[in-house]
Design an enzyme around this catalytic site. Structure first.
Site, PDB file in Angstrom:
ATOM      1  CG  HIS A  80      -0.160   0.183   2.455  1.00  0.00           C
ATOM      2  ND1 HIS A  80       0.443  -0.852   3.113  1.00  0.00           N
ATOM      3  CD2 HIS A  80      -0.198   1.100   3.378  1.00  0.00           C
ATOM      4  CE1 HIS A  80       0.964  -0.542   4.164  1.00  0.00           C
ATOM      5  NE2 HIS A  80       0.715   0.952   4.451  1.00  0.00           N
ATOM      6  CG  ASP A  91       1.797   5.082   4.798  1.00  0.00           C
ATOM      7  OD1 ASP A  91       1.487   3.917   5.211  1.00  0.00           O
ATOM      8  OD2 ASP A  91       2.953   5.201   5.234  1.00  0.00           O
ATOM      9  CG  HIS A 136       5.263   0.643   2.846  1.00  0.00           C
ATOM     10  ND1 HIS A 136       4.414   1.793   2.511  1.00  0.00           N
ATOM     11  CD2 HIS A 136       4.885   0.435   3.993  1.00  0.00           C
ATOM     12  CE1 HIS A 136       3.490   2.482   3.592  1.00  0.00           C
ATOM     13  NE2 HIS A 136       3.699   1.420   4.511  1.00  0.00           N
ATOM     14  NE  ARG A 160       2.792   6.052   9.940  1.00  0.00           N
ATOM     15  CZ  ARG A 160       1.501   5.504   9.328  1.00  0.00           C
ATOM     16  NH1 ARG A 160       1.522   4.433   8.520  1.00  0.00           N
ATOM     17  NH2 ARG A 160       0.484   6.293   9.609  1.00  0.00           N
TER      18      ARG A 160
END
Length: 274
Positions: A96, A98, A250, A265
């Site tokens: 996907h 983000d 990723h 993150r």
């Protein structure tokens, strides 16, 4: 600063930079140039507390909050991406980009390894630009006018959030988001075209039904994952990845059941895809 390319389509390690230091504008510009060229860059053996991590994020872009999971106490822009020993499903465990279900998805994502399993837990990355460039002229022409409908409610990705929503969910976590974006996206800084659909969030083409969209979308999802468009990163504590969410997909590999993996993150603000 030394740059070591790790794969043909994308990915490079940057050595000789201490991200905890006060970096000069010239060095930040150099890092950004390498990042734009390679799509995803990696730094090893970084000693970053939350303040230093935030300082580097602000140097590269503008941090934004993630809509579903609360940030760390005092650090709303840093979320914990983790899988614990008893859990079987990992957060975001599919190919996907983000939050492509937002009107302005993030330009970039930073991921910093805090705890890693004794084996496994790698992340794969894929170049949407290389995937697009490998398509036939006929398929490029077919895709050019299409727009993809992206949703936060796609079944596979919602399942991958369940453990984190149970422990760290935001008040608005039950809300769903949907946005339309061009299937072929032009990078605002490099001008390079990329295939901008992903198996985690793209549900159909605008004006098409899901059933009509499925055969072509399934082909594009498989095409994006071809080995020649990818690289793979083996994490160590203190490793940091910075990837271009506008053109890079990723996939966190879920092959470490029984062990803990904890990452921090930060996502950086982006513009409306065009």
């Amino acid at each position: 600063m030394k740059v070591v390319r790790i794969a043909g389509a994308l990915g490079a390690e940057i050595h000789g930079v201490d991200l905890s230091a006060q970096l000069s504008p010239a060095l930040i510009a150099e890092i950004r140039g390498v990042w734009l060229e390679h799509g995803v860059v990696f730094f090893r053996d970084q000693t970053l507390d939350a303040d230093a991590f935030m300082r580097f994020a602000h140097a590269v872009g503008t941090p934004v909050e993630y809509p579903f999971v609360r940030g760390l106490p005092g650090y709303p822009y840093i979320i914990e991406v983790k899988k614990l020993e008893h859990e079987r499903i990992n957060f975001g465990g599919m190919w996907h980009t983000d939050t492509s279900y937002l009107e302005c998805p993030p330009a970039a994502t930073m991921l910093l390894a805090r705890e890693v399993p004794p084996y496994g837990g790698d992340t794969e990355f894929a170049s949407g630009a290389a995937a697009y460039e490998a398509l036939s002229a006929g398929l490029k022409a077919t895709l050019a006018p299409l727009r993809g409908v992206n949703s936060s409610a796609k079944a596979d990705v919602t399942k991958s959030r369940e453990d984190r929503l149970a422990t760290d969910g935001r008040a608005e976590a039950r809300k769903s988001y949907e946005a339309e974006h061009p299937v072929v996206r032009t990078h605002p800084e490099t001008g390079r075209k990329s295939l901008y659909v992903n198996g985690g969030h793209t549900v159909r083409f605008a004006g098409w039904t899901e059933a009509e969209s499925a055969p072509l979308l399934d082909y594009l999802f498989r095409h994006q994952q071809c080995a020649e468009f990818t690289c793979r990163f083996v994490w160590r504590p203190g490793s940091l990845a910075l990837w271009d969410n506008r053109s890079v997909l990723h996939n966190p590999v879920n092959d470490y059941h029984g062990f803990r993996r904890v990452m921090h993150r930060i996502t950086l603000a982006g513009d409306k895809p065009c």
